[in-house]
Design a protein around this motif. Structure first.
Motif, mmCIF file in Angstrom:
data_model
loop_
_atom_site.group_PDB
_atom_site.id
_atom_site.type_symbol
_atom_site.label_atom_id
_atom_site.label_comp_id
_atom_site.label_asym_id
_atom_site.label_seq_id
_atom_site.Cartn_x
_atom_site.Cartn_y
_atom_site.Cartn_z
ATOM 1 N N HIS A 119 4.191 -21.449 71.152
ATOM 2 C CA HIS A 119 4.988 -22.514 70.861
ATOM 3 C C HIS A 119 6.217 -21.886 70.001
ATOM 4 O O HIS A 119 7.112 -22.899 69.653
ATOM 5 C CB HIS A 119 4.232 -23.389 69.839
ATOM 6 C CG HIS A 119 2.956 -23.980 70.366
ATOM 7 N ND1 HIS A 119 2.635 -24.755 71.576
ATOM 8 C CD2 HIS A 119 1.818 -23.665 70.269
ATOM 9 C CE1 HIS A 119 1.423 -24.803 71.908
ATOM 10 N NE2 HIS A 119 0.896 -24.082 70.735
ATOM 11 N N SER A 120 6.483 -20.686 69.505
ATOM 12 C CA SER A 120 7.834 -20.623 69.056
ATOM 13 C C SER A 120 8.348 -19.269 69.524
ATOM 14 O O SER A 120 8.928 -18.396 68.596
ATOM 15 C CB SER A 120 7.308 -20.244 67.463
ATOM 16 O OG SER A 120 6.255 -19.090 67.296
ATOM 17 N N GLY A 121 8.479 -18.994 70.740
ATOM 18 C CA GLY A 121 9.150 -18.052 71.487
ATOM 19 C C GLY A 121 8.612 -16.546 71.269
ATOM 20 O O GLY A 121 7.415 -16.598 71.418
ATOM 21 N N SER A 122 9.248 -15.718 70.996
ATOM 22 C CA SER A 122 8.596 -14.058 70.776
ATOM 23 C C SER A 122 8.763 -13.910 69.337
ATOM 24 O O SER A 122 9.326 -14.281 68.580
ATOM 25 C CB SER A 122 9.599 -13.237 71.670
ATOM 26 O OG SER A 122 10.955 -13.382 71.138
ATOM 27 N N VAL A 123 8.145 -12.604 69.111
ATOM 28 C CA VAL A 123 7.805 -12.084 67.929
ATOM 29 C C VAL A 123 7.909 -10.726 68.013
ATOM 30 O O VAL A 123 7.479 -9.896 68.968
ATOM 31 C CB VAL A 123 6.477 -12.467 67.163
ATOM 32 C CG1 VAL A 123 5.424 -12.010 67.973
ATOM 33 C CG2 VAL A 123 6.581 -12.063 65.795
ATOM 34 N N GLU A 124 8.553 -9.899 67.141
ATOM 35 C CA GLU A 124 8.728 -8.313 67.011
ATOM 36 C C GLU A 124 8.425 -7.843 65.784
ATOM 37 O O GLU A 124 8.537 -8.371 64.689
ATOM 38 C CB GLU A 124 10.136 -8.315 67.521
ATOM 39 C CG GLU A 124 10.464 -6.754 67.365
ATOM 40 C CD GLU A 124 12.132 -6.405 67.809
ATOM 41 O OE1 GLU A 124 12.278 -6.930 69.000
ATOM 42 O OE2 GLU A 124 12.574 -5.699 67.015
ATOM 43 N N SER A 125 7.775 -6.502 65.791
ATOM 44 C CA SER A 125 7.468 -5.827 64.593
ATOM 45 C C SER A 125 7.651 -4.444 64.874
ATOM 46 O O SER A 125 7.584 -3.870 66.046
ATOM 47 C CB SER A 125 5.842 -6.084 64.267
ATOM 48 O OG SER A 125 5.738 -7.411 63.994
ATOM 49 N N VAL A 126 8.090 -3.660 63.909
ATOM 50 C CA VAL A 126 8.448 -2.250 63.906
ATOM 51 C C VAL A 126 7.496 -1.650 62.995
ATOM 52 O O VAL A 126 7.445 -2.105 61.817
ATOM 53 C CB VAL A 126 9.862 -2.025 63.620
ATOM 54 C CG1 VAL A 126 9.990 -0.479 63.744
ATOM 55 C CG2 VAL A 126 10.697 -2.561 64.685
ATOM 56 N N SER A 127 7.083 -0.551 63.343
ATOM 57 C CA SER A 127 6.021 0.413 62.269
ATOM 58 C C SER A 127 6.609 1.051 61.323
ATOM 59 O O SER A 127 8.068 1.164 61.485
ATOM 60 C CB SER A 127 5.295 1.228 63.110
ATOM 61 O OG SER A 127 5.891 2.367 63.549
ATOM 62 N N SER A 128 5.982 1.549 60.277
ATOM 63 C CA SER A 128 6.645 2.408 59.462
ATOM 64 C C SER A 128 6.793 3.784 60.108
ATOM 65 O O SER A 128 6.468 4.013 61.253
ATOM 66 C CB SER A 128 5.782 2.653 58.175
ATOM 67 O OG SER A 128 4.618 2.768 58.328
ATOM 68 N N ALA A 129 7.788 4.587 59.170
ATOM 69 C CA ALA A 129 7.701 6.014 59.993
ATOM 70 C C ALA A 129 6.602 6.873 59.879
ATOM 71 O O ALA A 129 6.018 6.842 59.083
ATOM 72 C CB ALA A 129 9.024 6.705 59.501
ATOM 73 N N ALA A 130 6.611 7.802 61.103
ATOM 74 C CA ALA A 130 5.585 8.692 61.031
ATOM 75 C C ALA A 130 6.181 10.028 61.648
ATOM 76 O O ALA A 130 6.872 9.897 62.564
ATOM 77 C CB ALA A 130 4.134 8.454 61.832
#
Length: 255
Positions: free
Chosen positions: A148-159
């Motif tokens: 119902h609210s478009g898209s969502v995006e996440s970025v991980s912490s660095a490794a």
């Protein structure tokens, strides 16, 4: 994102560290133009935790609460030339695609896109010559569509993995233009800031000199193929970590 048609513009972000723990508020914010953002002041980037956002009514109560999402925990392990990356899906139940971001010393760039699995093997040999830093750093970006609210995006912490500074030099080659073992040059697992490779005779006559790691000796001097025998080589190279390496040895032109 949220619906701007209502009268709610205050929101609260909460974190749940384990299934048995309680939700703990970590931030609050006022939305603007249908969007809002939060930052966890003390994130646990080594563990998978839950987050949710609550819309706060004018009387201070939670009018609506979002479904929980997870942070992404990325692990990296190198086995020879295989860099094995594993991570978790931050949006269980949703079709999620992933983009692998890699930084070899000049900023993050997309290394693979459209990934659907949470396991990926990166070929170290394919980008080793482009490394200019002391480590190779990875992140994973996850994207999913919400009902119902478009898209969502996440970025991980660095490794990251530490750069392996390997210098390998053979001892014989056959410059007969058959396409096999025709060129003599060192093999480096990195791009050197400084490089000098010299070939000479036993009498000290310089036959070949290069300041480019991709340019090797074809066994010729002034356009003439040198006879089979033993020749001297010397190498001076600066590694990405700042060490100046000096090597020397002999190479045989085989008949």
């Amino acid at each position: 994102k949220y619906d701007t048609g209502g009268d709610i513009s205050s929101f609260r972000a909460s974190r749940k560290n384990s299934p048995a723990s309680a939700w703990v508020q970590v931030a609050s914010a006022s939305g603007a133009g249908g969007s809002l953002s939060f930052a966890d002041p003390a994130p646990d980037t080594a563990s998978v935790v839950l987050y949710r956002i609550a819309a706060i009514s004018n009387c201070g109560t939670e009018a609506a609460v979002s479904s929980p999402v997870r942070n992404i925990v990325l692990s990296v392990n190198r086995v020879n030339n295989d860099v094995v990356l594993r991570w978790n899906n931050p949006y269980p139940g949703l079709a999620t695609s992933y983009t692998l971001l890699r930084n070899t010393g000049d900023g993050f760039k997309e290394a693979a896109t459209g990934l659907n699995d949470t396991l990926f093997t990166d070929d170290y040999a394919a980008f080793a010559y482009g490394i200019t830093g002391e480590s190779v750093v990875y992140r994973i970006k996850a994207e999913a569509s919400l009902p119902h609210s478009g898209s969502v995006e996440s970025v991980s912490s660095a490794a990251e993995i530490t750069v392996t500074e390997l210098i390998t030099v053979g001892n014989a080659f056959t410059p007969d233009d058959d396409g096999r073992n025709d060129i003599f040059r060192p093999s480096l697992s990195f791009t050197p800031p400084y490089y000098e490779f010299v070939i000479s005779t036993r009498a000290g006559v310089v036959l070949f000199r290069s300041e480019l790691p991709e340019t090797g000796w074809d066994g010729r001097h002034n356009g003439k193929l040198m006879p089979p025998g033993t020749y001297l080589w010397s190498l001076r190279v600066k590694t990405p970590t700042g060490k100046m390496e000096k090597r020397n040895g002999t190479v045989v032109i085989l008949p």
